[in-house]
Motif scaffolding. Structure first.
Motif, PDB file in Angstrom:
ATOM      1  N   LEU A  36       0.930  -1.198  -0.218  1.00 32.08           N
ATOM      2  CA  LEU A  36       0.187  -0.056   0.062  1.00 32.08           C
ATOM      3  C   LEU A  36       0.848   1.140  -0.123  1.00 32.08           C
ATOM      4  O   LEU A  36       0.470   2.315   0.205  1.00 32.08           O
ATOM      5  N   SER A  37       2.390   0.937  -0.087  1.00 35.78           N
ATOM      6  CA  SER A  37       3.069   2.152  -0.128  1.00 35.78           C
ATOM      7  C   SER A  37       3.269   2.693  -1.425  1.00 35.78           C
ATOM      8  O   SER A  37       2.736   2.096  -2.616  1.00 35.78           O
ATOM      9  N   GLU A  38       4.233   3.690  -1.761  1.00 33.79           N
ATOM     10  CA  GLU A  38       4.379   4.556  -3.125  1.00 33.79           C
ATOM     11  C   GLU A  38       5.694   3.574  -3.276  1.00 33.79           C
ATOM     12  O   GLU A  38       6.592   3.596  -2.715  1.00 33.79           O
ATOM     13  N   PHE A  39       5.594   3.187  -4.642  1.00 34.97           N
ATOM     14  CA  PHE A  39       6.706   1.947  -5.010  1.00 34.97           C
ATOM     15  C   PHE A  39       6.488   2.227  -6.725  1.00 34.97           C
ATOM     16  O   PHE A  39       5.572   2.329  -7.164  1.00 34.97           O
ATOM     17  N   THR A  40       7.804   1.509  -7.155  1.00 35.96           N
ATOM     18  CA  THR A  40       7.828   1.352  -8.625  1.00 35.96           C
ATOM     19  C   THR A  40       8.576   0.056  -8.928  1.00 35.96           C
ATOM     20  O   THR A  40       9.453  -0.354  -8.163  1.00 35.96           O
ATOM     21  N   PHE A  62      12.627 -10.698 -15.020  1.00 30.23           N
ATOM     22  CA  PHE A  62      13.287 -10.081 -13.821  1.00 30.23           C
ATOM     23  C   PHE A  62      12.494  -8.705 -13.392  1.00 30.23           C
ATOM     24  O   PHE A  62      12.397  -7.845 -14.256  1.00 30.23           O
ATOM     25  N   ILE A  63      12.356  -8.765 -12.179  1.00 33.82           N
ATOM     26  CA  ILE A  63      11.537  -7.652 -11.614  1.00 33.82           C
ATOM     27  C   ILE A  63      12.406  -6.906 -10.602  1.00 33.82           C
ATOM     28  O   ILE A  63      12.924  -7.508  -9.673  1.00 33.82           O
ATOM     29  N   GLN A  64      12.432  -5.606 -10.638  1.00 37.34           N
ATOM     30  CA  GLN A  64      13.226  -4.786  -9.472  1.00 37.34           C
ATOM     31  C   GLN A  64      12.058  -3.918  -8.920  1.00 37.34           C
ATOM     32  O   GLN A  64      11.350  -3.460  -9.485  1.00 37.34           O
ATOM     33  N   PHE A  65      11.909  -4.050  -7.615  1.00 35.83           N
ATOM     34  CA  PHE A  65      11.062  -3.188  -6.843  1.00 35.83           C
ATOM     35  C   PHE A  65      11.781  -2.267  -5.945  1.00 35.83           C
ATOM     36  O   PHE A  65      12.742  -2.551  -5.470  1.00 35.83           O
ATOM     37  N   ASP A  66      11.401  -1.081  -6.137  1.00 35.59           N
ATOM     38  CA  ASP A  66      11.759   0.354  -5.382  1.00 35.59           C
ATOM     39  C   ASP A  66      10.984   0.831  -4.725  1.00 35.59           C
ATOM     40  O   ASP A  66       9.787   1.362  -5.192  1.00 35.59           O
ATOM     41  N   TYR A  67      11.069   0.825  -3.316  1.00 39.36           N
ATOM     42  CA  TYR A  67      10.013   1.566  -2.307  1.00 39.36           C
ATOM     43  C   TYR A  67      10.573   2.854  -2.078  1.00 39.36           C
ATOM     44  O   TYR A  67      11.475   3.093  -1.776  1.00 39.36           O
ATOM     45  N   ASP A  68       9.469   3.851  -2.150  1.00 41.60           N
ATOM     46  CA  ASP A  68       9.779   5.246  -1.941  1.00 41.60           C
ATOM     47  C   ASP A  68       9.580   5.646  -0.530  1.00 41.60           C
ATOM     48  O   ASP A  68      10.063   6.579  -0.094  1.00 41.60           O
TER      49      ASP A  68
END
Length: 378
Positions: free
Chosen positions: A305-309, A340-346
């Motif tokens: 539920l956060s802001e992420f890409t 290949f998936i890259q998760f980045d949480y803001d």
């Protein structure tokens, strides 16, 4: 507890079938694997489809998720790594009538702390010389949420799903499509294992934890527009954009690009790129200032539920060949898809270190997704 959209995906698959033509008789055996963020999920899947009297097509699907989790949520809650299994069964039927296909299906999934049942209906109709296809769909779901180690927790979730889609053959080489989906949910929507953190009122250098508090209703809307262009040498380029919004203030954008390239000898290569970005829910915070004061004072720290890409690079290869007696099998193929998936949480922080609260590093991780399946047409 695993939240799966496979039943809804099955609905999508059913509604995206070309109208006025029943699906081909085929069988698929698949192995799938996900590995990322301390979570591994893998298992088999079997799909068999057969038509009768050229007007009815029936299919059955069996799907298994074997889960092993030591995610950041598990680690920071103090729990030990756990394993569980989720199984799903589904049956579908499609009826061809003139230029329309009527579809219906049932899906049931079960794991030790979550049960789900979904019934769905759909219709697909061709118009204007079969250049335009309109689809409508409706699904209703009834889920039961439980908690391991707590026999007193057994809550319900009711879901309804509405779909509309239209595809248009614009030119001999270009096909366009638009899809809209609305989902309403009511019931116990949070995860009983998750907790949020808030500043300790007696010591601002520390934090305390409490069970998350969610709204008991949610309405989501999603619209997607895309197209495929067929190149002269049988290759295909595709693009799709999807906008998602809900009444929890989450807005999300998804852009997907694809390219399919055929080679000699029955080989086909697929390349995909997917970009996803979402804003956080209005009641999400990595560190709340104080604890919830009542059941309407919503609190969450679920990173979903956060802001992420996320960014996904995908590669697929398939090989079509003749299997055994050509009088029994029309054709067969073997396919391998890797993502290949890259998760980045803001605004979700990794609190496993010793940094001061609110100054921990932002969380990120990579995931590998593999799907290997064998198909035979008969």
């Amino acid at each position: 507890m695993i939240k799966q959209l496979s039943c809804l995906s099955l609905l999508t698959l059913s509604l995206n079938l070309s109208a006025a033509v029943l699906p081909e008789d085929r069988a698929d055996v698949m192995y799938h694997s996900y590995d990322g963020g301390g979570v591994t999920i893998d298992g088999p899947s079997l799909l068999v489809r057969k038509d009768f009297a050229s007007t009815v097509s029936v299919s059955g699907n069996y799907y298994v998720d074997n889960v092993s989790s030591a995610s950041i949520d598990v680690e920071t809650s103090g729990a030990s790594k756990y394993t569980e299994e989720r199984t799903e069964y589904s049956v579908t039927a499609d009826y061809l009538y003139d230029k329309a296909i009527l579809s219906a299906g049932y899906t049931s999934s079960d794991e030790n702390d979550y049960e789900a049942e979904t019934v769905y209906f759909g219709i697909s109709q061709d118009f204007f010389g079969d250049l335009t296809t309109v689809t409508l769909g409706y699904a209703v779901g009834d889920d039961t949420v439980m908690q391991n180690g707590n026999d007193n927790l057994q809550e319900d979730v009711d879901r309804q799903n509405y779909r509309f889609g239209i595809s248009q053959i614009a030119t001999p080489n270009l096909m366009l499509n638009f899809n809209y989906e609305a989902i309403t949910e009511e019931g116990y929507l949070n995860n009983p294992y998750r907790s949020y953190r808030y500043i300790d009122p007696s010591n601002s250098a520390n934090y305390l934890s409490a069970t998350e508090v969610y709204p008991d209703t949610r309405t989501t809307d999603a619209a997607a527009f895309g197209g495929k262009y067929f190149l002269p040498y049988r290759a295909v380029v595709s693009a799709n954009y999807r906008y998602f919004t809900d009444d929890w203030d989450i807005d999300a954008h998804t852009l997907t690009l694809g390219y399919t390239h055929p080679l000699k000898g029955g080989w086909i290569l697929d390349f995909t790129y997917r970009y996803y970005q979402q804003e956080s829910a209005y009641f999400y915070s990595d560190l709340h200032e104080f604890a919830a004061v009542d059941e309407k004072d919503f609190r969450a720290r679920d990173k979903e539920l956060s802001e992420f890409t996320t960014q996904t690079l995908g590669f697929g290869v398939s090989y079509e060949f003749q299997l055994g007696n050509s009088d029994t099998f029309d054709k067969s193929s073997i396919n391998l898809q890797y993502d290949f998936i890259q998760f980045d949480y803001d605004n979700f922080r990794d609190i496993r270190g010793d940094e001061a609260i609110g100054e921990e590093p932002l969380y990120d991780f990579d995931a590998d997704v593999i799907r290997l399946f064998f198909s035979v047409w008969y």
